[in-house]
Design an enzyme around this catalytic site. Structure first.
Site: not given
Length: 618
Positions: A190, A308, A350
């Protein structure tokens, strides 16, 4: 003739004694729990049988140990000889407890980490455990520092900076020791970090090899023999873009399996096409490695999954985005990839693929089974990666109708695709998956897997997000809610070759505690509403339960000491499931979408939850 018979009897006796010694050595190892999931195969299985269906109702709390840390406690302790090793969430303290003297603290290690690291740890400040080898305890700190400690004294032997938190790269994974190497990974999907799996020498900590999750083949450590048995896994999908034209790696809809291009190399670059003015691609591609690793000594292959692709907004990264969302098998000595299979090409939800790969044998078949966040359970031939089974773990999974076994490609349902500035609703499962990092267990005795489950769906809206080094780069807003059966969790026994549940029970909340299976046909796991349970592994019947002091996100384990078997589990709610509760977040989309869904957990847990090790015995 008599001499021949005597020789035969002697050979037979030697064989019996050798086999008895081997079995004794194997059972002596069962007294310990010296790896995060007990053994190289990641089975979470013990041959200890003192606690069984006839005695489990006499199980009592034997002792507890408070860690003093009020965040999520994932993973499990280690037991090596007569010492039990405890780890904590940030700041990742380590304690060595003397089992011979009422769990007296033999030594403690308190890392010096900047509090700033906590701000860039996604989904709580957790640590998934320790590793042991060569007389050392290995700790992967949240700040990227890998540390080797003398297992008897706690003195630091060496350390190695694996990741740089200034870029958003951190660590939450447990390290693993295989042969003469310690393996560790990378968190930061992220934050636009390009992640990897790396191997270090256990003697002195020098880097042996590093394999990135995407980029040129040289960086990913892909050679000419990669995916030889399944060249279609190394294909470039042809997509239909939003304007109706066709191009390699287009943004949205994959065309039929006969529209595959087989490039010579560098899929980790070529499947990351940059849309006009987006400007990032594989250089900040994510693919975090924060789950669990397994190892087959006979094949000398290490197995793990990548997470991801960055960013969560899929429109920013058209293409398959290899090799994010991929199961890899690598040579332990060189790091070269033997095979790789991407489970969710062009991930739009995700659905990290970091969950454990469990190795097991069926007759002459050498198998690997993986329960993915995307809701499918996969069984592959672990020698060459051939896909044998890909089945939905629960009927509510809807983002894809099925997985084509011939190509390995999931057949996506376009109704649940996600795009920028478009809210897509009723996507099942939610981003935290039908199963997240909480590991399943496998029993060679029953031939079944025991799987903790999440049953949540979500609303998802991709949004514009610009990459800035060291800053969050999510690019999506989401909320979660219970699935169509009205509950948020479950636990099941799974047949890995048939691809179907043997039995299944519902739970009111996601089961975020890892499973333990034993030779006495028991299976243990913990729940977010503080229960620690024992079930009959053959039919799922509840045999025993105990309510601990905080929600369980740790993994059940077992060991024996002075002839007595014990069962242990961490309590201390947290992780993605409990981060909103721990931080007092209340908006529906807070905590990466979990705040609204898990609001009722406050009825069972003080916030934040205090960490403790709970140990049970007869």
């Amino acid at each position: 003739m008599s001499n021949s018979n005597g020789l035969s009897r002697l050979i037979c006796l030697v064989s019996i004694l050798a086999n008895s010694h081997a079995q004794g050595a194997a059972h002596s190892l069962d007294r310990e729990w010296a790896s995060p999931r007990k053994d190289n195969f990641n089975q979470g299985y013990s041959r200890l049988e003192q606690i069984n269906a006839s005695t489990v109702d006499k199980l009592k709390l034997a002792w507890t140990f408070s860690t003093g840390i009020t965040r999520g406690h994932e993973g499990s302790p280690l037991v090596v000889g007569d010492i039990l090793y405890v780890h904590t969430a940030f700041p990742n303290n380590v304690y060595a407890l003397d089992l011979n003297h009422n769990q007296k603290i033999l030594w403690s290690y308190f890392p010096k980490q900047s509090d700033d690291v906590q701000a860039i740890l996604c989904c709580d400040n957790v640590s998934r455990g320790l590793a042991y080898g060569d007389g050392k305890i290995f700790l992967q700190q949240n700040n990227g520092m890998l540390v080797a400690l003398d297992s008897h004294t706690g003195q630091k032997v060496w350390d190695k900076q694996v990741n740089d938190p200034r870029t958003g790269a951190t660590n939450t994974n447990a390290p693993y020791v295989f042969k003469d190497k310690v393996l560790t990974g990378c968190s930061g999907g992220e934050f636009g970090v390009r992640c990897f799996l790396a191997a270090y020498a256990i003697k002195d900590g020098h880097e042996v090899w590093k394999a990135y999750s995407m980029g040129p083949d040289e960086d990913v450590r892909i050679g000419p023999d990669f995916n030889q048995a399944n060249p279609h896994y190394s294909a470039l999908s042809v997509y239909e873009d939003v304007n109706g034209g066709n191009k390699e790696g287009g943004a949205f809809k994959a065309l039929s399996k006969d529209r595959l291009v087989f490039p010579e190399k560098d899929l980790g670059v070529r499947t990351w096409l940059k849309p006009q003015a987006a400007g990032n691609g594989w250089e900040h591609g994510g693919g975090p490695v924060w789950g669990w690793f397994s190892y087959d000594p006979a094949l000398n292959l290490v197995y793990y999954g990548t997470g991801n692709p960055s960013v969560w907004n899929p429109d920013v990264r058209p293409g398959d985005n290899k090799w994010a969302m991929t199961l890899f098998a690598r040579d332990l000595d060189t790091g070269m990839a033997k095979w790789g299979y991407q489970l969710t090409p062009h991930d739009e939800w995700d659905y990290d693929s970091v969950n454990e790969v469990i190795l097991w044998d069926h007759g002459k078949q050498k198998l690997a089974t993986h329960f993915d966040r995307n809701g499918f359970a996969y069984t592959l031939d672990r020698r060459d990666g051939t896909l044998l089974v890909a089945a939905k773990m629960h009927p509510f999974v809807n983002w894809a109708t099925h997985v084509d076994l011939a190509t390995g490609v999931p057949q996506k349902d376009p109704r649940y695709s996600t795009h920028e500035d478009q809210e897509t609703t009723n996507i099942c499962p939610a981003a935290l998956g039908t199963k997240d990092e909480q590991p399943a267990a496998y029993s060679p005795k029953t031939g079944l897997f025991y799987v903790p489950l999440n049953h949540l769906c979500m609303r998802y809206e991709a949004v514009e997000a610009k990459y800035v080094a060291g800053q969050p780069w999510a690019g999506a807003s989401l909320t979660m809610f219970p699935g169509p059966d009205g509950v948020m969790g479950g636990f099941m026994a799974w047949d890995g070759l048939k691809g179907q549940a043997k039995w299944y029970i519902r739970e009111p909340y996601p089961v975020w505690g890892g499973a333990l299976a034993t030779a006495s046909n028991l299976v243990f796991y913990g729940t977010l509403d503080r229960w620690f349970k024992a079930l009959d592994a053959r039919n799922g019947k509840l045999l025993w339960q105990f309510q601990v002091g905080s929600g369980v996100v740790g993994n059940a384990m077992t060991y024996a000491h002075h002839g007595k078997q014990y069962i242990g589990v961490y309590s201390g709610i947290g992780g993605w499931a409990g981060i909103a509760l721990n931080q007092g977040l209340t908006q529906e989309s807070d905590g990466a979408g979990t705040a609204g869904a898990f609001r009722d957990l406050a009825k069972y847990n003080a916030a934040p939850g205090g960490g403790a090790l709970n140990v049970f015995g007869l």
